[in-house]
Design a protein around this motif. Structure first.
Motif, short mmCIF file in Angstrom:
data_model
loop_
_atom_site.label_atom_id
_atom_site.label_comp_id
_atom_site.label_asym_id
_atom_site.label_seq_id
_atom_site.Cartn_x
_atom_site.Cartn_y
_atom_site.Cartn_z
N VAL A 1 8.61 8.43 -5.02
CA VAL A 1 7.43 8.52 -5.87
C VAL A 1 7.46 7.37 -6.88
O VAL A 1 8.45 7.21 -7.61
CB VAL A 1 7.36 9.87 -6.62
CG1 VAL A 1 6.07 9.94 -7.45
CG2 VAL A 1 7.43 11.03 -5.65
N VAL A 2 6.41 6.56 -6.89
CA VAL A 2 6.30 5.46 -7.84
C VAL A 2 5.82 6.00 -9.18
O VAL A 2 4.87 6.81 -9.22
CB VAL A 2 5.30 4.40 -7.32
CG1 VAL A 2 5.13 3.27 -8.34
CG2 VAL A 2 5.76 3.84 -5.98
N GLU A 3 6.48 5.60 -10.25
CA GLU A 3 6.08 6.08 -11.57
C GLU A 3 4.65 5.66 -11.88
O GLU A 3 4.27 4.50 -11.69
CB GLU A 3 7.02 5.53 -12.64
CG GLU A 3 6.84 6.21 -13.99
CD GLU A 3 7.96 5.82 -14.94
OE1 GLU A 3 8.89 6.63 -15.13
OE2 GLU A 3 7.89 4.71 -15.50
N GLY A 4 3.86 6.62 -12.35
CA GLY A 4 2.46 6.36 -12.64
C GLY A 4 2.22 5.94 -14.08
O GLY A 4 2.98 5.18 -14.66
N GLU A 5 1.18 6.50 -14.65
CA GLU A 5 0.81 6.12 -16.02
C GLU A 5 1.78 6.69 -17.05
O GLU A 5 1.92 6.14 -18.14
CB GLU A 5 -0.61 6.63 -16.33
CG GLU A 5 -1.68 6.08 -15.40
CD GLU A 5 -1.90 4.58 -15.57
OE1 GLU A 5 -1.36 4.00 -16.53
OE2 GLU A 5 -2.60 3.99 -14.73
N ARG A 6 2.45 7.79 -16.70
CA ARG A 6 3.38 8.40 -17.65
C ARG A 6 4.79 8.40 -17.07
O ARG A 6 4.97 8.53 -15.85
CB ARG A 6 2.97 9.84 -17.95
CG ARG A 6 1.65 9.97 -18.70
CD ARG A 6 1.33 11.43 -18.96
NE ARG A 6 1.13 12.17 -17.72
CZ ARG A 6 0.87 13.47 -17.66
NH1 ARG A 6 0.80 14.17 -18.78
NH2 ARG A 6 0.70 14.06 -16.50
N GLY B 1 2.73 10.47 -9.22
CA GLY B 1 2.87 9.09 -8.81
C GLY B 1 2.64 8.93 -7.32
O GLY B 1 2.75 9.88 -6.54
N ALA B 2 2.30 7.70 -6.93
CA ALA B 2 2.06 7.40 -5.51
C ALA B 2 3.32 7.70 -4.70
O ALA B 2 4.42 7.33 -5.08
CB ALA B 2 1.67 5.93 -5.36
N THR B 3 3.13 8.38 -3.58
CA THR B 3 4.25 8.95 -2.82
C THR B 3 4.30 8.40 -1.40
O THR B 3 3.25 8.23 -0.76
CB THR B 3 4.12 10.48 -2.77
OG1 THR B 3 4.18 10.99 -4.10
CG2 THR B 3 5.21 11.11 -1.93
N THR B 4 5.51 8.15 -0.92
CA THR B 4 5.73 7.86 0.49
C THR B 4 6.79 8.81 1.02
O THR B 4 7.72 9.20 0.30
CB THR B 4 6.19 6.41 0.74
OG1 THR B 4 7.31 6.12 -0.09
CG2 THR B 4 5.08 5.42 0.47
N ILE B 5 6.64 9.18 2.29
CA ILE B 5 7.63 10.02 2.98
C ILE B 5 8.19 9.19 4.12
O ILE B 5 7.43 8.66 4.94
CB ILE B 5 7.00 11.31 3.51
CG1 ILE B 5 6.39 12.11 2.35
CG2 ILE B 5 8.03 12.15 4.24
CD1 ILE B 5 5.62 13.35 2.79
N GLU B 6 9.51 9.07 4.15
CA GLU B 6 10.18 8.27 5.18
C GLU B 6 11.02 9.18 6.07
O GLU B 6 11.50 10.22 5.62
CB GLU B 6 11.12 7.24 4.55
CG GLU B 6 10.48 6.31 3.54
CD GLU B 6 11.53 5.56 2.72
OE1 GLU B 6 12.74 5.76 2.96
OE2 GLU B 6 11.13 4.77 1.85
N ASP B 7 11.22 8.76 7.32
CA ASP B 7 12.18 9.46 8.17
C ASP B 7 13.57 8.86 7.98
O ASP B 7 13.77 7.99 7.13
CB ASP B 7 11.74 9.45 9.64
CG ASP B 7 11.71 8.05 10.26
OD1 ASP B 7 12.28 7.10 9.67
OD2 ASP B 7 11.11 7.90 11.35
N ARG B 8 14.52 9.34 8.76
CA ARG B 8 15.92 8.91 8.58
C ARG B 8 16.12 7.44 8.91
O ARG B 8 17.08 6.82 8.46
CB ARG B 8 16.83 9.78 9.47
CG ARG B 8 18.33 9.58 9.24
CD ARG B 8 18.73 9.96 7.84
NE ARG B 8 20.18 10.03 7.69
CZ ARG B 8 20.99 9.00 7.54
NH1 ARG B 8 20.48 7.79 7.53
NH2 ARG B 8 22.29 9.16 7.40
#
Length: 278
Positions: free
Chosen positions: A246-251, A158-165
């Motif tokens: 992580v955003v849920e993808g097709e599955r 799924g599409a992913t983002t990484i965030e800091d504190r």
């Protein structure tokens, strides 16, 4: 002298240094090679009466690389069969340190003169505390946070983002996976949107993530066209330094996806620490 045989799965000096950027630490001499088992990260200040042991990575804090305290520290570390000694040193001091460490049979590692010992200690502790992470997960880790986000997106699904504190988006994937408005607004604004943080359940979710190492799930909101999500905290030791979403993808997410996200968190910690130190 020769390095002892290292059992499979044991963290070695070579792996430790490979997991860190050469900008942070530079190996000057390794008379026993780099296949030396690594144990504790130990701080030894000038005049400190600390007990060094075999396998220690000894940080000679507050020590002049050209002074007597450095000579004494390297000598003690060699006698204790430490894995390595780390000293802050200028480039013009590297050759002398390498020669002295080589003569005494202990690896010598240089940290930049401008380095913060707290950050060096945290980086090393993070690597040693995540020694159980599969070697292929870290040794071939992507070179930057955006590549890491893509790697996580591919592994988890799924599409992913990484965030800091501070909830700032420091990296995101671009693998053409399904997204929603929240992800789009997070990327455009480079932070979690204020309208998201106004929701009590979101605030509670972050607090839960920061309070433990569990994977968290946020259900989809069909009315708001928000897809389901899975998140994990990123830690350096006990300190939370960021989050992965992580955003849920097709599955739908399954146990393998959870495991991939959980295994990605220690790798992300190393990259976030590099990002913060840059």
């Amino acid at each position: 002298m020769r390095a002892p045989d290292v059992p499979e799965g044991v963290l070695t000096l070579g792996v430790l240094l490979a997991r860190l950027s050469p900008v942070v630490l530079e190996l000057l001499a390794a008379p026993l090679g780099v296949d030396v088992p690594v144990g504790r990260v130990l701080i030894a200040g000038a005049g400190d009466d600390v007990t060094m042991a075999e396998g220690d990575v000894v940080l000679l804090v507050g020590v002049d690389a050209a002074g007597e305290a450095a000579v004494a520290g390297v000598t003690r570390a060699a006698a204790a069969r430490a894995a390595a000694v780390v000293v802050k040193a200028r480039p013009d001091q590297h050759a002398a340190l390498a020669e002295f460490g080589g003569a005494h049979g202990v690896a010598t590692v240089a940290a930049p003169s401008s380095a913060d010992w707290g950050q060096v200690f945290t980086l090393l502790r993070t690597v040693t505390s995540t020694a159980g992470v599969a070697v292929h997960d870290v040794d071939h880790a992507p070179a930057d946070l955006f590549a890491l986000a893509n790697a996580i997106a591919g592994a988890v699904g799924g599409a992913t983002t990484i965030e800091d504190r501070q909830l700032r988006v420091v990296a995101y994937s671009n693998l053409e996976q399904p997204i929603d408005g929240v992800r789009r607004d997070s990327i455009l604004g480079r932070s979690v949107p204020p309208y998201v943080m106004q929701r009590d359940e979101i605030v509670a979710t972050y607090r839960r993530m920061w309070g433990n190492t569990d994977i968290v799930h946020l259900p989809a909101d069909d009315e708001q066209r928000v897809r389901a999500r899975m998140g994990a905290s990123v830690r350096a030791g006990d300190e939370v330094i960021g989050t992965i979403w992580v955003v849920e993808g097709e599955r739908p997410f399954d146990a393998a996806a959870e495991r991939a996200l959980r295994d990605s968190a220690p790798v992300a910690a190393l990259h976030l620490l590099h990002h913060q130190a840059a």
